[in-house]
Structures are given as C-alpha cells and as structure tokens.
Design an enzyme around this catalytic site. Sequence first.
Site, PDB file in Angstrom:
ATOM      1  N   GLY A 165      17.832 -18.804 -10.521  1.00  0.00           N
ATOM      2  CA  GLY A 165      18.730 -17.962  -9.739  1.00  0.00           C
ATOM      3  C   GLY A 165      18.066 -16.657  -9.324  1.00  0.00           C
ATOM      4  CG  ASP A 166      19.557 -13.476  -9.856  1.00  0.00           C
ATOM      5  OD1 ASP A 166      20.577 -13.609  -9.177  1.00  0.00           O
ATOM      6  OD2 ASP A 166      19.548 -13.240 -11.080  1.00  0.00           O
ATOM      7  CE  LYS A 194      20.732 -18.584  -4.966  1.00  0.00           C
ATOM      8  NZ  LYS A 194      20.030 -17.878  -6.048  1.00  0.00           N
ATOM      9  CG  ASN A 214      28.514 -18.276 -11.306  1.00  0.00           C
ATOM     10  OD1 ASN A 214      28.953 -18.342 -10.156  1.00  0.00           O
ATOM     11  ND2 ASN A 214      28.063 -19.342 -11.951  1.00  0.00           N
ATOM     12  N   GLY A 255      25.499 -13.625  -7.267  1.00  0.00           N
ATOM     13  CA  GLY A 255      25.397 -12.289  -6.679  1.00  0.00           C
ATOM     14  C   GLY A 255      24.291 -12.349  -5.651  1.00  0.00           C
ATOM     15  CG  HIS A 256      24.091 -15.062  -3.088  1.00  0.00           C
ATOM     16  ND1 HIS A 256      24.477 -16.235  -2.499  1.00  0.00           N
ATOM     17  CD2 HIS A 256      23.721 -15.394  -4.362  1.00  0.00           C
ATOM     18  CE1 HIS A 256      24.348 -17.220  -3.368  1.00  0.00           C
ATOM     19  NE2 HIS A 256      23.911 -16.735  -4.507  1.00  0.00           N
ATOM     20  CD  GLN A 258      25.402 -20.215  -9.841  1.00  0.00           C
ATOM     21  OE1 GLN A 258      25.881 -21.254  -9.429  1.00  0.00           O
ATOM     22  NE2 GLN A 258      25.982 -19.049  -9.623  1.00  0.00           N
ATOM     23  CB  THR A 293      25.717 -22.317 -14.103  1.00  0.00           C
ATOM     24  OG1 THR A 293      27.050 -21.879 -13.792  1.00  0.00           O
ATOM     25  CG2 THR A 293      25.187 -23.191 -12.973  1.00  0.00           C
ATOM     26  CB  ALA A 352      23.217  -9.047  -7.663  1.00  0.00           C
ATOM     27  CE  LYS A 405      12.783  -9.105  -5.929  1.00  0.00           C
ATOM     28  NZ  LYS A 405      13.810  -8.853  -6.922  1.00  0.00           N
ATOM     29  CG  ASP A 450       7.631  -6.795  -2.184  1.00  0.00           C
ATOM     30  OD1 ASP A 450       8.054  -7.960  -2.037  1.00  0.00           O
ATOM     31  OD2 ASP A 450       8.341  -5.854  -2.602  1.00  0.00           O
TER      32      ASP A 450
HETATM   33  P1  GDP Z   1      20.072 -14.315  -4.839  1.00  0.00           P
HETATM   34  O1  GDP Z   1      21.088 -14.415  -5.915  1.00  0.00           O
HETATM   35  O2  GDP Z   1      19.140 -15.471  -4.817  1.00  0.00           O
HETATM   36  O3  GDP Z   1      20.668 -14.056  -3.489  1.00  0.00           O
HETATM   37  O4  GDP Z   1      19.173 -13.039  -5.193  1.00  0.00           O
HETATM   38  P2  GDP Z   1      19.715 -11.606  -5.704  1.00  0.00           P
HETATM   39  O5  GDP Z   1      20.348 -10.907  -4.577  1.00  0.00           O
HETATM   40  O6  GDP Z   1      20.495 -11.758  -6.937  1.00  0.00           O
HETATM   41  O7  GDP Z   1      18.358 -10.934  -6.146  1.00  0.00           O
HETATM   42  C1  GDP Z   1      17.291 -10.765  -5.271  1.00  0.00           C
HETATM   43  C2  GDP Z   1      16.952  -9.271  -5.220  1.00  0.00           C
HETATM   44  O8  GDP Z   1      15.686  -9.112  -4.646  1.00  0.00           O
HETATM   45  C3  GDP Z   1      17.902  -8.472  -4.362  1.00  0.00           C
HETATM   46  O9  GDP Z   1      17.995  -7.170  -4.870  1.00  0.00           O
HETATM   47  C4  GDP Z   1      17.193  -8.460  -2.990  1.00  0.00           C
HETATM   48  O10 GDP Z   1      17.548  -7.314  -2.209  1.00  0.00           O
HETATM   49  C5  GDP Z   1      15.764  -8.377  -3.431  1.00  0.00           C
HETATM   50  N1  GDP Z   1      14.785  -9.027  -2.540  1.00  0.00           N
HETATM   51  C6  GDP Z   1      14.910 -10.144  -1.796  1.00  0.00           C
HETATM   52  N2  GDP Z   1      13.730 -10.474  -1.218  1.00  0.00           N
HETATM   53  C7  GDP Z   1      12.843  -9.527  -1.614  1.00  0.00           C
HETATM   54  C8  GDP Z   1      11.447  -9.329  -1.387  1.00  0.00           C
HETATM   55  O11 GDP Z   1      10.767 -10.093  -0.709  1.00  0.00           O
HETATM   56  N3  GDP Z   1      10.870  -8.239  -1.987  1.00  0.00           N
HETATM   57  C9  GDP Z   1      11.581  -7.367  -2.756  1.00  0.00           C
HETATM   58  N4  GDP Z   1      10.939  -6.344  -3.308  1.00  0.00           N
HETATM   59  N5  GDP Z   1      12.894  -7.539  -3.002  1.00  0.00           N
HETATM   60  C10 GDP Z   1      13.512  -8.608  -2.443  1.00  0.00           C
HETATM   61  P1  IMO Z   2      22.783 -16.354  -8.073  1.00  0.00           P
HETATM   62  O1  IMO Z   2      23.573 -17.226  -7.127  1.00  0.00           O
HETATM   63  C1  IMO Z   2      21.088 -15.830 -12.040  1.00  0.00           C
HETATM   64  C2  IMO Z   2      23.273 -17.619 -15.393  1.00  0.00           C
HETATM   65  C3  IMO Z   2      23.904 -16.689 -16.414  1.00  0.00           C
HETATM   66  C4  IMO Z   2      23.811 -17.539 -17.658  1.00  0.00           C
HETATM   67  C5  IMO Z   2      24.072 -18.950 -17.131  1.00  0.00           C
HETATM   68  C6  IMO Z   2      25.515 -19.422 -17.284  1.00  0.00           C
HETATM   69  O2  IMO Z   2      22.967 -14.906  -7.875  1.00  0.00           O
HETATM   70  O3  IMO Z   2      21.363 -16.807  -8.108  1.00  0.00           O
HETATM   71  P2  IMO Z   2      27.776 -18.793 -16.021  1.00  0.00           P
HETATM   72  O4  IMO Z   2      28.475 -17.479 -15.850  1.00  0.00           O
HETATM   73  O5  IMO Z   2      27.399 -19.448 -14.746  1.00  0.00           O
HETATM   74  O6  IMO Z   2      28.503 -19.736 -16.933  1.00  0.00           O
HETATM   75  O7  IMO Z   2      26.400 -18.420 -16.795  1.00  0.00           O
HETATM   76  O8  IMO Z   2      23.740 -18.915 -15.750  1.00  0.00           O
HETATM   77  N1  IMO Z   2      23.670 -17.387 -13.992  1.00  0.00           N
HETATM   78  C7  IMO Z   2      22.873 -16.822 -13.071  1.00  0.00           C
HETATM   79  N2  IMO Z   2      21.635 -16.293 -13.177  1.00  0.00           N
HETATM   80  N3  IMO Z   2      21.681 -15.903 -10.839  1.00  0.00           N
HETATM   81  C8  IMO Z   2      22.899 -16.454 -10.699  1.00  0.00           C
HETATM   82  O9  IMO Z   2      23.472 -16.682  -9.497  1.00  0.00           O
HETATM   83  C9  IMO Z   2      23.573 -16.915 -11.862  1.00  0.00           C
HETATM   84  N4  IMO Z   2      24.778 -17.485 -12.084  1.00  0.00           N
HETATM   85  C10 IMO Z   2      24.817 -17.779 -13.379  1.00  0.00           C
HETATM   86  O10 IMO Z   2      23.193 -15.489 -16.509  1.00  0.00           O
HETATM   87  O11 IMO Z   2      22.491 -17.516 -18.143  1.00  0.00           O
HETATM   88 MG    MG Z   3      21.786 -13.297  -7.544  1.00  0.00          MG
END
Ligand code: GDP
Ligand code: IMO
Ligand code: MG
Length: 424
Positions: free
Chosen positions: A12-13, A16, A38, A40-41, A224, A239, A299, A331, A333
Amino acid sequence: MSNTCIIGLQWGDEGKGKIIDVLANEYDIIARYQGGGNAGHTLVINSEKFVFHLIPSGILHAGKKCVIGNGVVIDPCLLLEEIAGLNKRDTGEIGNLFISDRAHIVFPYHKKLDLLIEKQKGDLMIGTTGRGIGPCYTDKIARTGIRVTELYHKEYFKDKLKKNIEEKNRLFVNVYNAEPTSWEEVYKEYSDYAERLRPYVCDTLELMANAARDNEKILFEGAQGTLLDVDFGTYPFATSSNTGASGALSGLGVPPHRVHKVFGVMKAYSTRVGSGPFPTEIEGEEGDQIRAKGGEYGATTGRSRRCGWFDGVATRHSVRINGVDSAVITKLDVLDDRETLKICTGYRSGNKVYENFPADLNILSDCEPVYEELPGWMADTSQVREVRGLPQNAVHYIQTIERYLGLKIEMISVGPERSQIMRR
Ligand code: GDP
Ligand code: IMO
Ligand code: MG
C-alpha cells in the site's frame, strides 16, 4: 485507449492516488472497487494536498464519473465528511459521484469491534487502521451485513440494525468486557446519513453496463497493495479484501474481458504500516532517513511507515498474480542521497534460497534477504522531466528492477506534484 486497472504492488501507499489523478484525464470513469476508509490516497496539486479515503482519486477532474463500487465498504460519516471537505475547497468543477446500492455499510460497532479484537490480540495485533474494515467484511461474508439499498427501507433497516446491534452487544459485554451500544442512536444517525447520500446512490451495475455499450473508458482504482491481499498477501497481516486486479471484477460487477490492462504502482523502495513480516526492512538511522525524506507517515492514521529496500521477490509475486502489463516507479527522488542501493532477489532460510514469495510467515519473518547492490546517483532527480535527464545510475537502477520483474516501467515519478512525472 483501453480500460486500465491501477493496483499497488507492495504493502500500500505506493502513490496510487497521484497516478490515478495524472491518468484520469484519459478516461471517462474512475471506479473504486474494494477497501474502504482504510485507504488514504494523496494528491498534491500546486502544493495543495488532498487525501481521499473513499472518493475516487479522479474526482478533481471536471465531468468524470467517479464510482464507489459494490466491493467497497462505506463509512457514510467519513464519506459525507469527504464530500463536505471537497465542497468547501475551491477546487473548480469536479467529477460526479455515484455510489453502489449494493455496497456494504460500516457501522460504529464494526469500528469498535476492530479495536477490541486488535487489543485482545496483544503481540499478534495486525495494526489495522481501526476503520472497521475487517468486521464489516466479516458481516458481509456471514450474510448479516447491511447494504446501502437497505438503508432506504425504514422498518426493515430498523429491525435488522437492532438485531445486529443486540448480537454485537452480547459480544461486547460477554467476550470483550466492553460497554454495549444503543441501537436507537445509530438508527437515527444512519437514517440521516442515508438521506444525505441519497442523491449519489444508484445501480452502478447499470452504469458500468452502459459504459461498455457507449465505449466509455474505465480507470479501475485499487486500494491497498497486493502484499496486503487477503489471499495473496502476508496473511493474517493483511486487509480483508482482494486488493489486486481480480477485485475489480467482483467489486464492480464487470466481466474479466473488460479489464484490458493492469498497471502496477510501486515505490523505488518498500514501506509497510502496521505489523507483519517485512524481510527487507531497514532498521536504524538509514531507515529513519528514508522515512523523513519520503514523508513516510500514514495518510489515514498518521502512523510511521516502516521502510525497507526494494523487495524484488515480493514485487515479482505481485506482478505474476495480477498479470501486470507495465508499471510506474514512484518516489525515485527519495533515494537521491543514498550512496548504495539494494534490491532483494531472494530470501535465504536454512540452506535454501527462496526466489518465489513463500506463504509461510516463519520463513518471511526469519529469512535473510539476498541483495544485489547498486551504486546510488547522489543527485537531485526531483526537477528532472525527461528520462534522458536522469543520472545514469538511476537509469541503471530502474533497468535492473525491470529486468528482475520482467516488466516495462512506463512511468517514473520524482515528486508528489502532478508535473513530477515522466513517461518512457
Ligand atoms: P496511495 O495510498 O498509494 O495513494 O499513496 P499515499 O498517498 O498513501 O502515499 C504516497 C505519498 O507519497 C503521498 O504523500 C504522495 O503525495 C507522495 N508521493 C507520490 N509520488 C511521489 C514521488 O514520486 N515522490 C515523492 N517524494 N512523493 C511522492
Ligand atoms: P492505501 O490504499 C497501507 C494496512 C494496515 C494494516 C492492515 C490491515 O492508502 O494504499 P485494515 O484496517 O485494512 O484492516 O488493516 O492493512 N493497510 C494499509 N497500509 N496503505 C493502505 O491503503 C492500507 N489499508 C490498510 O496498516 O497493516
Ligand atoms: Mg495510502
């Protein structure tokens, strides 16, 4: 242009949200298919940050249809907050939101149970987001869940909610030694939410079928990552949904042949929030430096993300399961000031080296990663906008990952802003 499914290839994170936002212009529909609050985009547009938990990340594009599919579990309070938050900001014209009448609803008792179950697990806690995801999907599978459509049948909803809460109260009181919940308050609160959400609720199956008829292009938005998938991830540290491309079919009611392309999103390194095995985790100062530079804090919950080297074994597993056609690396960078980089190509456990991702958590927890070491580039990539402007060692790093995964990396992201991306 084909219908594309965007999925996370790690825990995750991966970024996306940003990638969906960058690609949304080329599609007519952006559709979430699983997970819930759960997720956070994050989108960053001219230094302004938006975080979406339930609303699809294409919403900032005027006129696009943004669908929350039947496979999503919806916390109506959170969704209404997100809608209100968007309306308050000066975002210009936004997309149109459609909510499936078949989606399941997250109730306060799901969130309460999520926290109580975690607490009871002690050392074995999953580290969930506390958003009620597991208990809501549990009720769905047990066929006691309440779907959006049921909110609009007042007497039926009241009876079912009362029964559900009475059953949960028996658990709270007798098993968890916790306070019971009053169903009357929940009924009132959720009846109000139902009315406020009514304008968005529809039969999204019809919407998706009409889209096929009209040749509208769909961007499927996964939440995720594959390593958190309930079947293919590091179960039980996962999850409760199918986070990969297969989830798009059941979570939106579209036939398999309508997913034309699977596009994977992966970070240039690895992160994970919550507990569970993480073979390439970097402990100590170097991990802290990557966390600080990458802003690796959740997030949704604000928790610190654990950081590690790029795990080729785990990511290749995700590529294979999902039939990933091409990918974006985000990421890059964040690695700008690393002198040496490592890519994991195997897990050594006992006298065996695993090149395929094992199901056995004991192996994943105790293995020693086998690394290929590469030189870093020690230069700022955040201002680079064309691949030929990247340092040679950065290109080498990307090519090494491509070769290992057997996959083309089509896009490279070097910062959170829309503009900080290059296509190859
Ligand atoms: P998601 O859940 O997959 O949408 O990702 P999140 O939003 O939870 O986490 C990604 C984080 O990395 C966010 O704070 C974005 O603003 C940041 N981000 C995305 N792409 C880049 C990148 O290429 N470089 C840097 N430094 N940050 C990025
Ligand atoms: P995005 O869409 C990162 C993780 C939780 C925990 C496990 C189970 O932003 O990538 P849950 O609340 O789903 O039962 O938790 O999954 N988790 C994530 N980790 N990014 C997410 O979503 C996540 N959604 C759940 O931290 O380890
Ligand atoms: Mg996220």
